[in-house]
Design an enzyme around this catalytic site. Sequence first.
Site, short mmCIF file in Angstrom:
data_model
loop_
_atom_site.label_atom_id
_atom_site.label_comp_id
_atom_site.label_asym_id
_atom_site.label_seq_id
_atom_site.Cartn_x
_atom_site.Cartn_y
_atom_site.Cartn_z
N GLU A 1 -5.37 5.91 7.72
CA GLU A 1 -6.40 6.42 7.20
C GLU A 1 -7.27 7.07 8.29
OE1 GLU A 1 -8.04 2.74 5.35
OE2 GLU A 1 -7.07 3.01 3.60
N GLU A 42 -1.20 1.26 -0.17
CA GLU A 42 -1.57 0.04 0.20
C GLU A 42 -2.35 -0.23 -1.26
OE1 GLU A 42 -4.47 -0.59 3.41
OE2 GLU A 42 -2.93 0.17 4.80
#
Length: 477
Positions: A117, A262
């Site tokens: 990220e 995720e």
Amino acid sequence: MGWGSVLLFLAVALLCQRTSSIGANWGTQASHPLPPDIVVRMLRENGIQKVKLFDAEYDTLRALGKSGIEVMVGIPNEMLATLASSLKAAEKWVAKNVSTHISTDNVNIRYVAVGNEPFLSTYNGSYLSTTFPALRNIQIAIIKAGLQNQVKVTCPLNADVYDSSTTFPSGGDFRANIRDLMITIVKFLSENGGPFTVNIYPFISLYNNPDFPVDYAFFDGNSQPLNDGGTYYYNMFDANYDTLVHALEKNGFGNMPIIIGEIGWPTDGDSNANVDYARKFNQGFMSHISGGKGTPRRPGPIDAYLFSLIDEDAKSVQPGYFERHWGIFTFDGLPKYLLNLGTTNSGSLIQAKGVRYLQRKWCVMRPNVRLDDPQVAPSVSYACSLGDCTSLGVGTSCANLDGKQNISYAFNSYYQIQDQLDTACKFPNISEVTKTDPSTGTCRFPIMIEPYYGGAAREHSFFFPLLMAAAIAVSIF
């Protein structure tokens, strides 16, 4: 029907029967991580065939050798600058963390996740200039190692890299301030056979917005659907996923494979982070993807990694106290709730085997000490600053404790993390060691497992901001 037609029919039938694939994120930011061999056995016994790692810790990868488990190995953001500036550094990283484990340990490494990220707005652009060059250098290194047909590069991204100009999925495009960079990365991944990896979290939407419609976070069809020009969305996941699909289509990459890096729901640390919601969400997600139906815009199987496998008590709590409670298993490998992944004969999770615990004893507040004793507040602040008090507070698993029980929980957390050292239960005349389990109701006073010293397992920082400790101390009194 000729043999050629029969074989073609069977191939098509097998393709159509392919269902979605579920994996798990295995993080190790814990004061007392489970030994890797125990985790690998737990993965295998639970039928989890894919695992996503956040680093390339040697013992973890070696334990995965010959397991058959498909591995996505991770490169932390802190390494991006080095790998971006030096192809030689990238070659050394691939040789040490990919080639060696494949050839020597027979680890089934399928992906390298370059960064994690990196374009989060909270990073203030820290990794904007290094992510793509690092990605490119790792890909070159993989080609030089002759592994390009087996190992693909990807970059796990938060869902905030795209948005919708219309609030509907059909208006999806990449975020304006990083659009050119995203297209460059997507084009590069596409050219090299790498998937787009995205993390989607309905819980975070609910956490950040108290007006978010709760039912829309789940998969039971009870929410008011979103009508996108005749396409109806009954849950946030489908809408978010298809916003990405539209963004890819809009930029010429409509067939690019997508992996959910995720997805999950925490069980503690916030009023919406609880066992009931976590079970509802994760079981709903499993049922939602089990038939390989996909989403309205992208029918077909969905590959996903649940977040996460095990709780991590050394994670940063900056995003929220829930950060340490994402696991479907507790820190010591106990299932938190009934969850059917469709991979075991029992239809439920199987606990870790061979876990070794410290002695059955706890550090608690002495019963004859008053709550207003002047030693109590600073002692609690100290215990929470070096322990884990995220299960204390409004709406948490230990919300129903009284003042003394709260203090005992704080003391015990510090005591256990310090491996039950005698000096760790020496709060001045206000603490004592007991062999009577103080756990009550939904609040578990844990006993730590024996410390595992392999690799970098004990190198995590246990710093817990004193601001949180002070907040906990205030809530106790």
